[in-house]
Motif scaffolding. Structure first.
Motif, PDB file in Angstrom:
ATOM      1  N   ASP A   1     -75.358   7.276  69.002  1.00 57.56           N
ATOM      2  CA  ASP A   1     -74.654   7.841  70.066  1.00 57.56           C
ATOM      3  C   ASP A   1     -75.896   9.410  70.070  1.00 57.56           C
ATOM      4  O   ASP A   1     -75.703   9.513  70.055  1.00 57.56           O
ATOM      5  CB  ASP A   1     -73.425   8.417  69.519  1.00 57.56           C
ATOM      6  N   SER A   2     -76.362   8.817  71.051  1.00 60.50           N
ATOM      7  CA  SER A   2     -77.272   9.495  71.785  1.00 60.50           C
ATOM      8  C   SER A   2     -77.052  10.723  71.865  1.00 60.50           C
ATOM      9  O   SER A   2     -78.492  11.599  71.982  1.00 60.50           O
ATOM     10  CB  SER A   2     -78.665   8.451  72.691  1.00 60.50           C
ATOM     11  N   ALA A   3     -76.196  11.092  72.236  1.00 54.51           N
ATOM     12  CA  ALA A   3     -75.677  12.388  72.996  1.00 54.51           C
ATOM     13  C   ALA A   3     -75.417  13.614  72.171  1.00 54.51           C
ATOM     14  O   ALA A   3     -74.741  14.611  71.789  1.00 54.51           O
ATOM     15  CB  ALA A   3     -74.513  11.944  73.634  1.00 54.51           C
ATOM     16  N   ASP A   4     -75.194  12.596  70.699  1.00 55.58           N
ATOM     17  CA  ASP A   4     -74.797  13.663  69.737  1.00 55.58           C
ATOM     18  C   ASP A   4     -76.739  14.145  68.419  1.00 55.58           C
ATOM     19  O   ASP A   4     -76.356  13.590  68.222  1.00 55.58           O
ATOM     20  CB  ASP A   4     -74.337  12.401  68.435  1.00 55.58           C
TER      21      ASP A   4
ATOM     22  N   THR B   1     -82.431   8.628  79.408  1.00 53.10           N
ATOM     23  CA  THR B   1     -81.775   9.755  80.437  1.00 53.10           C
ATOM     24  C   THR B   1     -81.761   9.665  81.003  1.00 53.10           C
ATOM     25  O   THR B   1     -83.132   9.553  81.899  1.00 53.10           O
ATOM     26  CB  THR B   1     -81.546  10.470  79.183  1.00 53.10           C
TER      27      THR B   1
ATOM     28  N   ARG C   1     -72.717  16.864  79.679  1.00 56.77           N
ATOM     29  CA  ARG C   1     -73.982  17.907  79.388  1.00 56.77           C
ATOM     30  C   ARG C   1     -73.983  18.082  80.754  1.00 56.77           C
ATOM     31  O   ARG C   1     -75.588  17.863  81.327  1.00 56.77           O
ATOM     32  CB  ARG C   1     -74.286  16.729  78.854  1.00 56.77           C
TER      33      ARG C   1
ATOM     34  N   ASP D   1     -74.908   8.605  80.066  1.00 54.81           N
ATOM     35  CA  ASP D   1     -75.083   9.468  78.354  1.00 54.81           C
ATOM     36  C   ASP D   1     -76.746  10.311  78.978  1.00 54.81           C
ATOM     37  O   ASP D   1     -77.743  10.187  79.127  1.00 54.81           O
ATOM     38  CB  ASP D   1     -75.425   8.536  78.013  1.00 54.81           C
TER      39      ASP D   1
ATOM     40  N   GLN E   1     -68.193   9.860  85.662  1.00 59.18           N
ATOM     41  CA  GLN E   1     -69.152   9.391  84.339  1.00 59.18           C
ATOM     42  C   GLN E   1     -70.732   9.866  85.648  1.00 59.18           C
ATOM     43  O   GLN E   1     -71.092   8.915  85.824  1.00 59.18           O
ATOM     44  CB  GLN E   1     -69.574   8.499  84.087  1.00 59.18           C
TER      45      GLN E   1
ATOM     46  N   ALA F   1     -76.113   3.649  74.527  1.00 64.82           N
ATOM     47  CA  ALA F   1     -76.133   3.563  75.560  1.00 64.82           C
ATOM     48  C   ALA F   1     -77.248   3.139  76.303  1.00 64.82           C
ATOM     49  O   ALA F   1     -78.628   3.576  76.205  1.00 64.82           O
ATOM     50  CB  ALA F   1     -75.299   4.905  76.611  1.00 64.82           C
TER      51      ALA F   1
ATOM     52  N   HIS G   1     -69.185  16.590  83.488  1.00 72.76           N
ATOM     53  CA  HIS G   1     -69.363  15.956  83.029  1.00 72.76           C
ATOM     54  C   HIS G   1     -70.497  16.628  81.824  1.00 72.76           C
ATOM     55  O   HIS G   1     -70.395  17.945  81.683  1.00 72.76           O
ATOM     56  CB  HIS G   1     -70.734  15.237  83.680  1.00 72.76           C
TER      57      HIS G   1
ATOM     58  N   THR H   1     -73.681   4.163  81.768  1.00 76.02           N
ATOM     59  CA  THR H   1     -72.629   5.443  81.542  1.00 76.02           C
ATOM     60  C   THR H   1     -72.875   6.267  81.611  1.00 76.02           C
ATOM     61  O   THR H   1     -72.503   7.985  81.677  1.00 76.02           O
ATOM     62  CB  THR H   1     -72.002   5.189  80.387  1.00 76.02           C
TER      63      THR H   1
END
Length: 405
Positions: free
Chosen positions: A142-145, A164, A306, A171, A297, A118, A304, A169
């Protein structure tokens, strides 16, 4: 305040953030001007040949050429570095000049870069298209993982590159986890902090090595000029970034630097008020959007995934969020019905702006890449400005109604 106080770190580092934003980096000429001077000059003159020889040899302080030093640009760089909590900063001609310089200055053929999937479309182009042309291997995750970052590391991994909150999106990357992981493996973290600015988030407090900006966004924040910045340690800036910048020339103009320098004085006020407006507008939109089958989002809302993490690493969640209205036709209906909010692909502006990323900022990525990132045909991104929130809600209310939402 004395003429050179604003450039004296022994003094300015003790100031609180808002004082640094107003006073940091100020250097007054012999005229004692209250507003920082604008030095529109390409070069400099010298009283004798030895002086210029010493400056070019790095044995004496002073200006040599505005591609390398300019008094107005130097003031901007010092103010941004103070606000970021960085040892040094180098200003760039644009946000993408900053991202490109920050990446290319530190990688060579055979290196590996891990990047968040993202990202702004041009940042993904750097990762997907430009770096591989020169033999730099890249992986997009996937940076959120959190686990995905460690799984992507190879013996030749040189850089973690991510933003970030992410564009468009929203994320959220776990800064502490990713920066700690990178440090343990000798990897440089490069964070694009444009969606937050140092007024809302300071990645170096979580261990980030390099922070890059499109200063066009919140730092100027009034849609006037293009600008960028790269912050890091004095050693990294001078030994890694500066040779690249000196010889490739992505430097900012003094006028643009002056405009951003003045914009920083009100950055915190604008960013926090716009964040409050964004949360209130998001709270209004969420039931309408979700009832119509769409998705919000917005890291400022509890929905959200996170949200809690965003609250721990950001002072406020920023003026930008996105929501999905399912189809391009419906997204265009919303945009076309707007009466107050402008249709524009910029962000960070004091005016409210909205765009359709799939047909603008991410149009050149291709359908498959957009789908991977979550940039759907119904996604709308909004930058919430400083207008009265009641007027913004009324405008969004009638625009949604036109689209049957």
């Amino acid at each position: 305040m004395k003429k050179t106080t604003g450039m004296d770190r022994a003094i300015t580092r003790k100031w609180r953030p808002q004082t640094q934003a107003v006073r940091g980096g100020t250097w007054r000429s012999e005229h004692g001007e209250t507003s920082e001077a604008l030095f529109l000059t390409s070069g400099y003159t010298y009283d004798d040949a030895q002086t210029v020889a010493d400056r070019f040899a790095g044995e004496a302080e002073g200006m040599t050429y505005s591609r390398l030093q300019n008094p107005t640009v130097a003031m901007l760089e010092e103010r941004i570095a103070l606000m970021e909590g960085a040892e040094a900063c180098r200003a760039q001609a644009s946000g993408m000049a900053a991202m490109t310089a920050a990446l290319l200055c530190q990688v060579s053929a055979g290196d590996h870069v891990v990047a968040a999937r993202a990202a702004f479309g041009s940042c993904r182009w750097l990762v997907d298209q430009l770096l591989p042309r020169f033999g730099v291997e890249t992986s997009v995750i996937d940076s959120a993982d959190n686990a995905a970052w460690e799984a992507a590391i190879k013996p030749n991994t040189k850089v973690f590159f991510f933003e970030t909150p992410a564009n468009p999106t929203l994320d959220i990357v776990d800064l502490q986890h990713v920066c700690d992981l990178a440090r343990a493996h000798g990897i440089t973290t490069l964070v694009d902090n444009a969606f937050a600015s140092p007024a809302l988030q300071r990645p170096m407090e979580f261990g980030a090595d390099v922070v890059a900006y499109s200063a066009t966004k919140l730092m100027d924040g009034q849609g006037r000029v293009l600008a960028g910045a790269v912050c890091g340690s004095e050693e990294w800036i001078n030994e890694v970034l500066l040779p690249f910048q000196r010889n490739t020339g992505p430097n900012i103009s003094p006028f643009n630097a002056w405009v951003v320098h003045k914009g920083l004085e009100t950055l915190s006020l604008r960013a926090h008020q716009q964040s409050r407006n964004a949360v209130e507008l998001g709270q209004f939109l969420e039931p309408r959007v979700t009832k119509a089958g769409g998705v919000m989002q917005h890291p400022g809302l509890a929905s959200h995934p996170r949200h809690e993490l965003a609250k721990t690493q950001m002072d406020a969640t920023g003026p930008i969020f996105a929501f999905d209205v399912q189809t391009r036709e419906r997204a265009f209906q919303v945009l076309d019905a707007l009466q107050l909010v402008d249709i524009s692909n910029n962000i960070g502006d004091a005016r409210s702006l909205m765009c359709h990323p799939a047909s603008t900022t991410h149009a050149n990525m291709g359908e498959e890449a957009r789908a991977e990132m979550g940039v759907t045909e119904g996604l709308l991104r909004i930058n919430v400005g400083l207008e009265d929130i009641k007027d913004l809600i009324e405008d969004m209310d009638q625009a949604l109604a036109v689209a049957g939402i």
